[in-house]
Design a protein around this motif. Structure first.
Motif, PDB file in Angstrom:
ATOM      1  N   THR A  13       0.683  -0.961  -0.107  1.00 43.53           N
ATOM      2  CA  THR A  13       0.063   0.308  -0.160  1.00 43.53           C
ATOM      3  C   THR A  13       0.461   1.126  -0.080  1.00 43.53           C
ATOM      4  O   THR A  13       0.260   2.250  -0.868  1.00 43.53           O
ATOM      5  CB  THR A  13      -0.849  -0.113   1.197  1.00 43.53           C
ATOM      6  OG1 THR A  13      -1.808  -1.371   1.397  1.00 43.53           O
ATOM      7  CG2 THR A  13      -1.524   1.054   1.463  1.00 43.53           C
ATOM      8  N   PHE A  14       1.629   1.455   0.671  1.00 42.57           N
ATOM      9  CA  PHE A  14       2.598   2.341   1.039  1.00 42.57           C
ATOM     10  C   PHE A  14       3.812   2.585   0.120  1.00 42.57           C
ATOM     11  O   PHE A  14       4.025   3.068  -0.750  1.00 42.57           O
ATOM     12  CB  PHE A  14       3.249   2.929   2.684  1.00 42.57           C
ATOM     13  CG  PHE A  14       2.271   2.634   3.203  1.00 42.57           C
ATOM     14  CD1 PHE A  14       2.084   4.038   3.765  1.00 42.57           C
ATOM     15  CD2 PHE A  14       2.092   2.021   4.116  1.00 42.57           C
ATOM     16  CE1 PHE A  14       1.381   4.432   4.918  1.00 42.57           C
ATOM     17  CE2 PHE A  14       1.372   1.914   4.940  1.00 42.57           C
ATOM     18  CZ  PHE A  14       0.840   2.927   5.177  1.00 42.57           C
ATOM     19  N   LEU A  15       3.928   1.642  -0.870  1.00 36.73           N
ATOM     20  CA  LEU A  15       4.758   0.896  -1.806  1.00 36.73           C
ATOM     21  C   LEU A  15       4.659   2.573  -3.252  1.00 36.73           C
ATOM     22  O   LEU A  15       4.323   3.012  -3.887  1.00 36.73           O
ATOM     23  CB  LEU A  15       5.416   0.443  -2.473  1.00 36.73           C
ATOM     24  CG  LEU A  15       5.836  -0.047  -3.794  1.00 36.73           C
ATOM     25  CD1 LEU A  15       7.990   1.273  -3.773  1.00 36.73           C
ATOM     26  CD2 LEU A  15       6.733  -1.648  -3.480  1.00 36.73           C
ATOM     27  N   ASN A  16       2.875   1.514  -3.271  1.00 36.06           N
ATOM     28  CA  ASN A  16       2.311   2.762  -4.528  1.00 36.06           C
ATOM     29  C   ASN A  16       1.633   3.517  -3.909  1.00 36.06           C
ATOM     30  O   ASN A  16       1.688   4.334  -4.889  1.00 36.06           O
ATOM     31  CB  ASN A  16       0.152   1.218  -3.642  1.00 36.06           C
ATOM     32  CG  ASN A  16      -0.434   1.648  -4.748  1.00 36.06           C
ATOM     33  OD1 ASN A  16      -1.133   2.739  -4.806  1.00 36.06           O
ATOM     34  ND2 ASN A  16      -0.389   0.451  -5.383  1.00 36.06           N
ATOM     35  N   GLY A  17       1.901   4.036  -2.579  1.00 34.11           N
ATOM     36  CA  GLY A  17       1.366   5.786  -2.602  1.00 34.11           C
ATOM     37  C   GLY A  17       3.023   6.304  -3.047  1.00 34.11           C
ATOM     38  O   GLY A  17       2.471   7.127  -3.363  1.00 34.11           O
ATOM     39  N   GLY A  38       5.764   6.097 -16.246  1.00 34.96           N
ATOM     40  CA  GLY A  38       6.048   4.645 -15.740  1.00 34.96           C
ATOM     41  C   GLY A  38       5.897   4.803 -14.275  1.00 34.96           C
ATOM     42  O   GLY A  38       5.934   3.363 -13.308  1.00 34.96           O
ATOM     43  N   ALA A  39       5.574   6.061 -13.367  1.00 39.20           N
ATOM     44  CA  ALA A  39       5.387   5.446 -11.870  1.00 39.20           C
ATOM     45  C   ALA A  39       3.821   4.712 -11.507  1.00 39.20           C
ATOM     46  O   ALA A  39       3.251   4.153 -11.165  1.00 39.20           O
ATOM     47  CB  ALA A  39       5.278   7.225 -10.917  1.00 39.20           C
ATOM     48  N   LEU A  40       3.337   5.623 -12.518  1.00 41.47           N
ATOM     49  CA  LEU A  40       1.419   4.812 -12.858  1.00 41.47           C
ATOM     50  C   LEU A  40       1.815   3.761 -13.215  1.00 41.47           C
ATOM     51  O   LEU A  40       0.657   3.020 -12.459  1.00 41.47           O
ATOM     52  CB  LEU A  40       0.894   6.199 -13.949  1.00 41.47           C
ATOM     53  CG  LEU A  40       0.066   7.287 -13.595  1.00 41.47           C
ATOM     54  CD1 LEU A  40       0.133   8.068 -14.636  1.00 41.47           C
ATOM     55  CD2 LEU A  40      -0.125   7.518 -11.703  1.00 41.47           C
ATOM     56  N   ILE A  41       2.020   3.407 -13.518  1.00 36.16           N
ATOM     57  CA  ILE A  41       2.070   1.586 -14.502  1.00 36.16           C
ATOM     58  C   ILE A  41       2.649   0.921 -13.405  1.00 36.16           C
ATOM     59  O   ILE A  41       1.975  -0.322 -12.916  1.00 36.16           O
ATOM     60  CB  ILE A  41       2.955   1.745 -15.481  1.00 36.16           C
ATOM     61  CG1 ILE A  41       2.005   1.831 -17.251  1.00 36.16           C
ATOM     62  CG2 ILE A  41       3.262  -0.023 -15.729  1.00 36.16           C
ATOM     63  CD1 ILE A  41       3.131   1.981 -18.064  1.00 36.16           C
ATOM     64  N   LEU A  42       4.427   1.038 -12.850  1.00 39.38           N
ATOM     65  CA  LEU A  42       4.199   0.260 -11.777  1.00 39.38           C
ATOM     66  C   LEU A  42       3.276   0.737 -10.379  1.00 39.38           C
ATOM     67  O   LEU A  42       3.583  -0.439  -9.527  1.00 39.38           O
ATOM     68  CB  LEU A  42       5.731   1.263 -11.126  1.00 39.38           C
ATOM     69  CG  LEU A  42       7.016   0.295 -11.911  1.00 39.38           C
ATOM     70  CD1 LEU A  42       7.949   1.528 -11.448  1.00 39.38           C
ATOM     71  CD2 LEU A  42       6.857  -0.394 -11.854  1.00 39.38           C
ATOM     72  N   ALA A  43       2.674   1.619 -10.413  1.00 37.58           N
ATOM     73  CA  ALA A  43       1.864   1.501  -8.343  1.00 37.58           C
ATOM     74  C   ALA A  43       0.739   1.312  -9.510  1.00 37.58           C
ATOM     75  O   ALA A  43       0.316  -0.230  -8.497  1.00 37.58           O
ATOM     76  CB  ALA A  43       1.472   3.161  -8.561  1.00 37.58           C
ATOM     77  N   SER A  44       0.274   0.909 -10.397  1.00 40.35           N
ATOM     78  CA  SER A  44      -0.894  -0.504 -10.990  1.00 40.35           C
ATOM     79  C   SER A  44      -0.834  -1.047 -10.560  1.00 40.35           C
ATOM     80  O   SER A  44      -1.428  -2.588 -10.248  1.00 40.35           O
ATOM     81  CB  SER A  44      -1.629   0.357 -12.204  1.00 40.35           C
ATOM     82  OG  SER A  44      -1.898   1.711 -11.911  1.00 40.35           O
ATOM     83  N   ALA A  45       0.386  -1.781 -11.174  1.00 33.94           N
ATOM     84  CA  ALA A  45       1.118  -3.459 -11.168  1.00 33.94           C
ATOM     85  C   ALA A  45       0.541  -3.921 -10.146  1.00 33.94           C
ATOM     86  O   ALA A  45       0.634  -4.804  -9.836  1.00 33.94           O
ATOM     87  CB  ALA A  45       1.867  -3.271 -12.559  1.00 33.94           C
ATOM     88  N   GLU A  85      -6.063   6.529 -12.869  1.00 31.39           N
ATOM     89  CA  GLU A  85      -7.668   5.938 -12.614  1.00 31.39           C
ATOM     90  C   GLU A  85      -7.133   4.772 -11.867  1.00 31.39           C
ATOM     91  O   GLU A  85      -6.999   4.254 -11.172  1.00 31.39           O
ATOM     92  CB  GLU A  85      -8.494   6.092 -13.492  1.00 31.39           C
ATOM     93  CG  GLU A  85      -9.347   7.211 -14.193  1.00 31.39           C
ATOM     94  CD  GLU A  85     -10.561   7.111 -13.884  1.00 31.39           C
ATOM     95  OE1 GLU A  85     -11.044   6.181 -13.963  1.00 31.39           O
ATOM     96  OE2 GLU A  85     -10.919   8.376 -13.773  1.00 31.39           O
ATOM     97  N   ALA A  86      -6.480   3.969 -12.798  1.00 30.40           N
ATOM     98  CA  ALA A  86      -5.611   2.458 -12.392  1.00 30.40           C
ATOM     99  C   ALA A  86      -4.492   2.643 -10.715  1.00 30.40           C
ATOM    100  O   ALA A  86      -5.249   1.833  -9.808  1.00 30.40           O
ATOM    101  CB  ALA A  86      -5.352   1.830 -13.536  1.00 30.40           C
TER     102      ALA A  86
END
Length: 615
Positions: A13-17, A38-45, A85-86
């Motif tokens: 959760t905090f890595l995603n954040g 890149g950050a958004l794709i990594l956060a979503s995945a 949004e993902a």
């Protein structure tokens, strides 16, 4: 691998954040599209991994869960390259689950506080008079234990020597210290604030009052109410319905983004969590205030009660009566000796009053004893039959009661006395009138119950009608019935139920068990017998009558709180779907944000119960 990912859910959760924060920095400070994407794709995945795993685990047991809705929505958003949004949906869902778990842990603090009070060791007195510290699991019944100032009492026991003041807040909810001396009972988990005492272990481990409290509260907080079971069934069908609705919208509109948004907006997270957290908070409040509510179903049933039936002795009265007057019909010394020998074997309040009145007298050998429910005792001493009890017992054994005796018994009854007749070989030798006094504060608390819309306050007692009428008159009760056997009390409660009344019964003795079991809600006084406590639905620890209005008010507040949370949860879903249909500003991110906000709202609403107190 799956277990590892789920176990690291909070870290994910905090890595995603963190990746979301990096995306924001890339957009506003670095102005770099590649960093943002890149950050958004990594956060979503990364964020969708634990959600996907939990959805898969649910599917394996044929459950279509909320996680499945979110997983499909995130994958769909990813497919149409809506990475922002993902990423936001995964973060908000994970962070909402994190907040939910943290808050639930706080509401379960009653259990944690109780378990922390459990003593870990005890000081054992050895046969040679020396002392040895041992683990609490090594203590056995009958052991002599030393307790010093500031120590936790390790077992339920009896004080053998010494004097001290004990804080029994863990049992009663009251922090007032009580003086304990030789012969007094002490409870595990309470604290000896000053003094030094030696006690004999009567109950150990889970058998102790404190152990039972922990067990009952754990069972209560884990149990499910009728409302929760309905919501479980509702979610089982609701989630597939949302999936079908999303699929239908996509087929009709060919708008994948709209279909995915419907899946996100339809998540009933607050509905699933709202009712359990209300129950946990309400039961936790009760545990800290000396009230054991045995499950959320009990809370529901108790909130509907409109009639409360009371046993008299030990419930409305102190249960410590005294001999007020007596008449002897011959052989006084012998009658006293026989009577005291029989009553010394009993824990009944009337028996204790008689023994205290007679004092020291030669003890006789009893060869046979039979307890006649609702009547008294039949014993054999020195080859003679001795009857000790009420008028019913005498008539049952065809003891001759003269007109003078009947008049004298009637006079005693009119004064509010309980009648105890002693007969030797079917001849009456002693007539005693024993009075009990009303518990302090009972009248005031009964008035509170009336203000809480309790329509009927009824007393049922095995005592004579005159005594019961006097008690009822003083306490302004609706009805009063005396000379009742245990089965007659149960039958009376059944009649009330057949008339449509929701009945609670309050009692403390073995003879109260049938009534406690048959009533809609059985309420046991905590200093009563083990069987009464086991049979009941609610336990008022330390027999504190003032807890009764609090228990009723808390149950009603909890039931109301559950309904409020259901309204909030359903209202949020309707609001979001309405916003999607009739506005242009609604999207997945806003929908998930509102959803997670609603979860926090229902949790905070439920937590208000932790501070509930009756006015």
């Amino acid at each position: 691998m799956q277990r590892f990912v789920v176990s690291k859910k909070n870290q994910i959760t905090f890595l995603n954040g963190g990746f979301l924060f990096l995306a924001l920095m890339g957009h506003f400070l670095l102005k770099n599209t590649y960093v943002v994407m890149g950050a958004l794709i990594l956060a979503s995945a990364i964020g969708v991994l634990p959600i996907l795993i939990q959805a898969g685990q649910a599917l394996r047991v044929h459950v279509i869960s909320i996680e499945l809705l979110v997983s499909i929505a995130v994958i769909g958003a990813f497919f149409i390259q809506n990475y922002e949004e993902a990423a936001m949906v995964t973060f908000l869902f994970l962070f909402g689950a994190f907040l939910e778990q943290r808050t639930l842990t706080k509401t379960r603090s009653a259990i944690k506080e109780l378990t922390e009070m459990v003593p870990e060791s005890a000081v054992l007195q050895l046969s040679n008079g020396t002392f040895k510290e041992i683990g609490i699991d090594e203590v056995e019944k009958g052991d002599y234990l030393l307790v010093k100032t500031g120590a936790k009492i390790p077992v339920d026991g009896t004080v053998l020597s010494g004097v001290g003041h004990v804080n029994e807040a863990s049992i009663t909810g009251e922090a007032i210290s009580l003086s304990k001396t030789i012969g007094d009972t002490v409870f595990a988990g309470t604290i000896l604030e000053n003094g030094t005492v030696t006690i004999q272990a009567n109950k150990i481990g889970e058998e102790t009052t404190f152990g039972k409290i922990i067990e009952l509260v754990e069972e209560a907080q884990d149990s499910k109410s009728e409302t929760e079971r309905f919501i479980d069934r509702f979610s089982k069908y609701y989630t597939p319905l949302v999936l079908l609705l999303g699929a239908f919208v996509f087929v009709v509109s060919r708008n994948l983004s709209l279909a995915i948004t419907i899946l996100v907006l339809g998540c009933p997270g607050a509905l699933v969590i709202g009712v359990p957290v209300s129950n946990v908070s309400g039961i936790g409040n009760g545990a800290r205030n000396g009230i054991l509510l045995k499950g959320s179903e009990v809370v529901t049933q108790f909130s509907r009660v409109d009639t409360i039936v009371f046993d008299k002795t030990g419930t409305l009265t102190k249960g410590n009566p005294e001999v007020a007057e007596q008449i002897c019909y011959g052989e006084e010394e012998k009658a006293y000796s026989y009577l005291a020998s029989i009553e010394q074997e009993s824990d009944h309040p009337l028996a204790k009053a008689i023994v205290a009145f007679i004092g020291k007298t030669p003890k006789q050998k009893i060869t046979h004893t039979e307890v006649i429910k609702g009547g008294g005792i039949r014993s054999e001493i020195n080859g003679q039959q001795v009857l000790v009890g009420n008028e019913f017992l005498m008539k049952y054994h065809q003891v001759n009661l003269t007109e003078q005796m009947k008049r004298q018994m009637k006079d005693f009854e009119e004064k509010g006395d309980s009648i105890v007749v002693t007969a030797i070989d079917n001849e009456v030798k002693l007539l005693m009138g024993i009075r009990d006094t009303i518990r302090p504060g009972v009248k005031e608390n009964l008035k509170k119950l009336k203000k809480m819309r309790i329509k009927n306050l009824i007393v049922l007692s095995g005592d004579n009608q005159g005594t019961v009428d006097l008690i009822a008159q003083e306490l302004e009760l609706t009805q009063a019935h005396g000379n009742m056997l245990p089965e007659e009390k149960a039958q009376f409660i059944e009649r009330l139920q057949k008339n449509g009344q929701q009945v609670a019964f309050v009692g403390d003795g073995v003879n109260d068990s049938p009534s406690l079991a048959i009533a809609d809600i059985g309420i046991a006084m905590g200093n009563g017998t083990d069987i009464a406590i086991e049979t009941s639905d609610v336990v008022l620890m330390n027999s504190d009558f003032t807890r009764l209005p609090h228990a009723l008010g808390l149950s009603r507040a909890t039931a109301k709180n559950r309904k409020e949370n259901i309204v909030i949860a359903v209202g949020v879903v309707l609001f979001l779907l309405g916003g999607l249909l009739f506005s242009q500003w609604m999207n997945m991110t806003i929908g998930m944000l509102v959803h997670e906000g609603s979860i926090v709202v229902v949790i905070l609403n439920a937590m208000r119960l932790l501070g509930y107190s009756v006015n």
